[in-house]
Design a protein around this motif. Structure first.
Motif, PDB file in Angstrom:
ATOM      1  N   ARG A  14      25.550 -39.429  22.623  1.00 29.29           N
ATOM      2  CA  ARG A  14      24.644 -38.072  22.683  1.00 29.29           C
ATOM      3  C   ARG A  14      24.006 -37.898  23.340  1.00 29.29           C
ATOM      4  O   ARG A  14      23.501 -37.073  24.543  1.00 29.29           O
ATOM      5  CB  ARG A  14      24.889 -37.766  21.367  1.00 29.29           C
ATOM      6  CG  ARG A  14      25.565 -36.190  21.328  1.00 29.29           C
ATOM      7  CD  ARG A  14      24.805 -35.757  19.559  1.00 29.29           C
ATOM      8  NE  ARG A  14      25.880 -36.225  18.905  1.00 29.29           N
ATOM      9  CZ  ARG A  14      26.209 -35.893  17.887  1.00 29.29           C
ATOM     10  NH1 ARG A  14      25.279 -34.755  17.009  1.00 29.29           N
ATOM     11  NH2 ARG A  14      27.457 -35.297  16.911  1.00 29.29           N
ATOM     12  N   ALA A  15      22.626 -38.259  22.738  1.00 30.17           N
ATOM     13  CA  ALA A  15      21.052 -37.828  23.515  1.00 30.17           C
ATOM     14  C   ALA A  15      21.568 -38.472  24.541  1.00 30.17           C
ATOM     15  O   ALA A  15      21.003 -36.966  25.109  1.00 30.17           O
ATOM     16  CB  ALA A  15      19.803 -38.568  22.256  1.00 30.17           C
ATOM     17  N   ARG A  16      22.070 -39.441  25.225  1.00 30.28           N
ATOM     18  CA  ARG A  16      22.062 -39.518  26.521  1.00 30.28           C
ATOM     19  C   ARG A  16      22.587 -38.216  27.230  1.00 30.28           C
ATOM     20  O   ARG A  16      21.816 -37.731  28.471  1.00 30.28           O
ATOM     21  CB  ARG A  16      22.456 -40.711  26.722  1.00 30.28           C
ATOM     22  CG  ARG A  16      22.054 -41.194  28.239  1.00 30.28           C
ATOM     23  CD  ARG A  16      22.332 -42.657  28.540  1.00 30.28           C
ATOM     24  NE  ARG A  16      22.002 -43.083  29.806  1.00 30.28           N
ATOM     25  CZ  ARG A  16      22.946 -43.830  31.394  1.00 30.28           C
ATOM     26  NH1 ARG A  16      24.107 -43.419  30.115  1.00 30.28           N
ATOM     27  NH2 ARG A  16      23.132 -43.470  31.930  1.00 30.28           N
ATOM     28  N   ASP A  69      20.496 -31.495  30.592  1.00 28.95           N
ATOM     29  CA  ASP A  69      18.961 -30.272  30.260  1.00 28.95           C
ATOM     30  C   ASP A  69      18.341 -31.123  31.955  1.00 28.95           C
ATOM     31  O   ASP A  69      17.806 -30.196  32.205  1.00 28.95           O
ATOM     32  CB  ASP A  69      18.351 -31.237  29.400  1.00 28.95           C
ATOM     33  CG  ASP A  69      16.678 -30.973  29.280  1.00 28.95           C
ATOM     34  OD1 ASP A  69      16.735 -29.975  29.454  1.00 28.95           O
ATOM     35  OD2 ASP A  69      15.812 -31.261  29.856  1.00 28.95           O
ATOM     36  N   ASP A  70      18.692 -32.495  32.716  1.00 30.54           N
ATOM     37  CA  ASP A  70      17.937 -32.126  34.134  1.00 30.54           C
ATOM     38  C   ASP A  70      18.919 -31.685  34.854  1.00 30.54           C
ATOM     39  O   ASP A  70      18.419 -31.073  36.040  1.00 30.54           O
ATOM     40  CB  ASP A  70      18.259 -34.474  34.064  1.00 30.54           C
ATOM     41  CG  ASP A  70      17.667 -34.055  35.630  1.00 30.54           C
ATOM     42  OD1 ASP A  70      16.153 -33.218  35.413  1.00 30.54           O
ATOM     43  OD2 ASP A  70      17.273 -35.382  35.351  1.00 30.54           O
ATOM     44  N   LEU A  71      20.402 -31.747  34.774  1.00 31.87           N
ATOM     45  CA  LEU A  71      21.545 -30.684  35.827  1.00 31.87           C
ATOM     46  C   LEU A  71      20.645 -29.369  35.544  1.00 31.87           C
ATOM     47  O   LEU A  71      20.836 -29.229  36.216  1.00 31.87           O
ATOM     48  CB  LEU A  71      22.671 -31.161  35.118  1.00 31.87           C
ATOM     49  CG  LEU A  71      23.643 -30.046  35.496  1.00 31.87           C
ATOM     50  CD1 LEU A  71      23.735 -31.161  36.963  1.00 31.87           C
ATOM     51  CD2 LEU A  71      25.229 -29.615  35.193  1.00 31.87           C
ATOM     52  N   LEU A 103      22.894 -25.514  20.587  1.00 32.95           N
ATOM     53  CA  LEU A 103      22.655 -26.125  18.865  1.00 32.95           C
ATOM     54  C   LEU A 103      21.149 -26.347  18.432  1.00 32.95           C
ATOM     55  O   LEU A 103      19.435 -26.002  18.154  1.00 32.95           O
ATOM     56  CB  LEU A 103      22.873 -26.808  18.125  1.00 32.95           C
ATOM     57  CG  LEU A 103      25.024 -25.433  17.586  1.00 32.95           C
ATOM     58  CD1 LEU A 103      25.289 -26.896  16.956  1.00 32.95           C
ATOM     59  CD2 LEU A 103      23.303 -24.760  16.415  1.00 32.95           C
ATOM     60  N   GLU A 104      21.037 -26.740  19.648  1.00 37.15           N
ATOM     61  CA  GLU A 104      18.936 -27.722  19.937  1.00 37.15           C
ATOM     62  C   GLU A 104      18.329 -27.247  21.134  1.00 37.15           C
ATOM     63  O   GLU A 104      17.228 -27.717  20.901  1.00 37.15           O
ATOM     64  CB  GLU A 104      19.426 -29.370  20.980  1.00 37.15           C
ATOM     65  CG  GLU A 104      20.421 -30.167  19.881  1.00 37.15           C
ATOM     66  CD  GLU A 104      19.995 -31.946  20.271  1.00 37.15           C
ATOM     67  OE1 GLU A 104      19.516 -32.118  21.472  1.00 37.15           O
ATOM     68  OE2 GLU A 104      21.348 -32.803  19.856  1.00 37.15           O
ATOM     69  N   GLN A 105      18.393 -26.535  22.281  1.00 36.36           N
ATOM     70  CA  GLN A 105      17.941 -25.884  23.012  1.00 36.36           C
ATOM     71  C   GLN A 105      18.606 -24.687  23.940  1.00 36.36           C
ATOM     72  O   GLN A 105      18.976 -24.477  24.791  1.00 36.36           O
ATOM     73  CB  GLN A 105      17.980 -26.580  24.839  1.00 36.36           C
ATOM     74  CG  GLN A 105      17.555 -27.798  23.985  1.00 36.36           C
ATOM     75  CD  GLN A 105      16.657 -28.603  25.295  1.00 36.36           C
ATOM     76  OE1 GLN A 105      16.184 -28.648  25.380  1.00 36.36           O
ATOM     77  NE2 GLN A 105      17.516 -30.158  25.720  1.00 36.36           N
ATOM     78  N   GLY A 106      18.879 -23.895  22.430  1.00 27.53           N
ATOM     79  CA  GLY A 106      19.070 -22.444  23.023  1.00 27.53           C
ATOM     80  C   GLY A 106      18.317 -21.363  23.791  1.00 27.53           C
ATOM     81  O   GLY A 106      19.417 -20.426  24.559  1.00 27.53           O
ATOM     82  N   ASP A 107      17.415 -21.764  23.901  1.00 24.86           N
ATOM     83  CA  ASP A 107      16.508 -21.133  25.085  1.00 24.86           C
ATOM     84  C   ASP A 107      16.475 -20.813  26.392  1.00 24.86           C
ATOM     85  O   ASP A 107      16.626 -20.588  27.218  1.00 24.86           O
ATOM     86  CB  ASP A 107      14.400 -21.031  24.603  1.00 24.86           C
ATOM     87  CG  ASP A 107      14.542 -22.413  24.539  1.00 24.86           C
ATOM     88  OD1 ASP A 107      15.336 -23.807  24.504  1.00 24.86           O
ATOM     89  OD2 ASP A 107      13.258 -23.247  25.293  1.00 24.86           O
ATOM     90  N   ARG A 108      17.732 -22.348  26.264  1.00 26.58           N
ATOM     91  CA  ARG A 108      17.973 -23.003  27.631  1.00 26.58           C
ATOM     92  C   ARG A 108      19.073 -22.296  28.367  1.00 26.58           C
ATOM     93  O   ARG A 108      20.187 -22.544  29.071  1.00 26.58           O
ATOM     94  CB  ARG A 108      17.625 -24.107  28.222  1.00 26.58           C
ATOM     95  CG  ARG A 108      16.292 -25.034  27.699  1.00 26.58           C
ATOM     96  CD  ARG A 108      15.492 -24.669  28.867  1.00 26.58           C
ATOM     97  NE  ARG A 108      16.168 -25.221  29.983  1.00 26.58           N
ATOM     98  CZ  ARG A 108      16.650 -26.613  30.453  1.00 26.58           C
ATOM     99  NH1 ARG A 108      15.931 -27.001  29.530  1.00 26.58           N
ATOM    100  NH2 ARG A 108      16.846 -26.188  30.948  1.00 26.58           N
ATOM    101  N   VAL A 109      19.784 -21.616  27.142  1.00 29.85           N
ATOM    102  CA  VAL A 109      21.170 -20.640  27.491  1.00 29.85           C
ATOM    103  C   VAL A 109      21.313 -19.670  27.688  1.00 29.85           C
ATOM    104  O   VAL A 109      20.687 -19.077  26.701  1.00 29.85           O
ATOM    105  CB  VAL A 109      22.031 -22.324  26.907  1.00 29.85           C
ATOM    106  CG1 VAL A 109      23.333 -21.350  27.718  1.00 29.85           C
ATOM    107  CG2 VAL A 109      22.568 -23.386  26.963  1.00 29.85           C
ATOM    108  N   ARG A 160      27.055 -27.923  21.587  1.00 28.62           N
ATOM    109  CA  ARG A 160      25.310 -29.524  20.974  1.00 28.62           C
ATOM    110  C   ARG A 160      24.080 -29.082  21.630  1.00 28.62           C
ATOM    111  O   ARG A 160      23.201 -28.514  21.057  1.00 28.62           O
ATOM    112  CB  ARG A 160      25.875 -31.048  21.148  1.00 28.62           C
ATOM    113  CG  ARG A 160      27.174 -31.043  20.209  1.00 28.62           C
ATOM    114  CD  ARG A 160      26.150 -31.137  18.970  1.00 28.62           C
ATOM    115  NE  ARG A 160      26.818 -31.885  17.689  1.00 28.62           N
ATOM    116  CZ  ARG A 160      26.885 -31.853  16.157  1.00 28.62           C
ATOM    117  NH1 ARG A 160      26.158 -31.458  15.915  1.00 28.62           N
ATOM    118  NH2 ARG A 160      28.086 -31.925  15.876  1.00 28.62           N
ATOM    119  N   PHE A 161      24.533 -28.917  23.166  1.00 28.05           N
ATOM    120  CA  PHE A 161      23.567 -28.640  24.100  1.00 28.05           C
ATOM    121  C   PHE A 161      22.859 -26.591  23.153  1.00 28.05           C
ATOM    122  O   PHE A 161      21.435 -26.725  23.245  1.00 28.05           O
ATOM    123  CB  PHE A 161      23.566 -28.028  25.315  1.00 28.05           C
ATOM    124  CG  PHE A 161      22.563 -28.086  25.734  1.00 28.05           C
ATOM    125  CD1 PHE A 161      21.657 -29.481  26.150  1.00 28.05           C
ATOM    126  CD2 PHE A 161      21.529 -26.974  27.196  1.00 28.05           C
ATOM    127  CE1 PHE A 161      20.516 -29.552  27.456  1.00 28.05           C
ATOM    128  CE2 PHE A 161      20.435 -26.805  27.130  1.00 28.05           C
ATOM    129  CZ  PHE A 161      20.231 -27.670  27.493  1.00 28.05           C
TER     130      PHE A 161
END
Length: 263
Positions: A63-65, A71-73, A99-105, A96-97
């Motif tokens: 999952r983390a990978r 994230d890199d994309l 939830l972990e990085q809501g400021d990026r979306v 999932r993304f």
């Protein structure tokens, strides 16, 4: 991207939208909505790891990978936080993304997504899928795809000369050991078990559900429950099963015009 060789389709200009396809698919399964979206948005449509022309890299698809890959994309292709549109397991990855990085979306559009309920397809869907994966042939593919589409002959007629190359790509992916491994990994990591309701309630960005009425893989009742519980708008697409963007692109585009940042 994050050590994973990644094929990406990019086009258009405007606020970015990242399109994440489902398991066993490839970026071109979005082809019927991409041209219209690209009129007003920057479209980023990758082949998921191990799918299409993308590789797996040299480590398991944990999952983390996978989230690091997304994230890199985004960092490499989006000049500002994108809207994520995810289909099936692509939707679960998007949630999932967020939830972990809501400021990026900027927001989510979840199309017949996994991750809202334990994955329990209909018996016919399951049996034909097992047959296709065990022995990928044109016949087993078509038997399975009849569970994925409401009107497969009509869809073939609409797509015309595009039908054969798309079906050939689907067959090649199912017959690839790398593709099979990627499907198993992504579904087991993101698709089989639901994200707990307490976590879903914490998704910090506007979220919209788009669902085929006749989905045999993730039934409409799952979307209806999520809509009621979390207040997410639900757009039901008639005459579609689990891939409404492929079967009914005009209706899906109409639904997306109501989505914040996409309309």
């Amino acid at each position: 991207m994050a050590g994973i060789p990644t094929a990406v389709l990019i086009g258009g200009a405007g606020p970015p939208v990242v399109l994440l396809h489902g398991p066993g698919e490839f970026a071109l399964t979005w082809l019927r909505v991409m041209p219209e979206l690209a009129r007003t948005h920057r479209i980023v449509a990758p082949d998921l790891p191990g799918h299409g022309a993308s590789g797996l890299g040299d480590a398991p698809l944990e999952r983390a990978r996978v989230l690091g890959w997304l994230d890199d994309l985004i960092r490499q292709t989006c000049p500002s936080p994108p809207y994520l549109a995810g289909h099936l397991v692509g939707g679960a990855i998007a949630m999932r993304f967020a939830l972990e990085q809501g400021d990026r979306v900027r927001g989510l559009a979840l199309v017949d997504t996994h991750g809202l309920h334990r994955l329990r397809p209909s018996l016919a869907f399951s049996l034909t899928l097992i047959g296709f994966l065990a022995r990928p042939t044109a016949g087993s593919r078509d038997r399975f795809f009849r569970q994925c589409f409401v009107d497969m002959p009509g869809l073939q007629q609409q797509l015309g000369s595009l039908w054969v190359p798309l079906m050939t790509l689907a067959l090649q992916g199912a017959g690839s050991s790398e593709g099979k491994s990627a499907v198993r990994s992504l579904v087991s990591q993101f698709g089989l078990r639901p994200i707990p309701d307490a976590e879903l309630a914490r998704i910090p960005v506007p979220t919209t559900l788009v669902w085929g009425r006749h989905d045999r893989q993730t039934p409409l009742a799952i979307a209806q429950r999520a809509s009621e519980r979390f207040g997410w708008p639900l757009h039901v697409i008639e005459d579609a099963a689990d891939d409404p963007a492929f079967e009914q692109p005009a209706a899906v585009l109409e639904a997306l015009t109501t989505v914040p940042a996409l309309g």
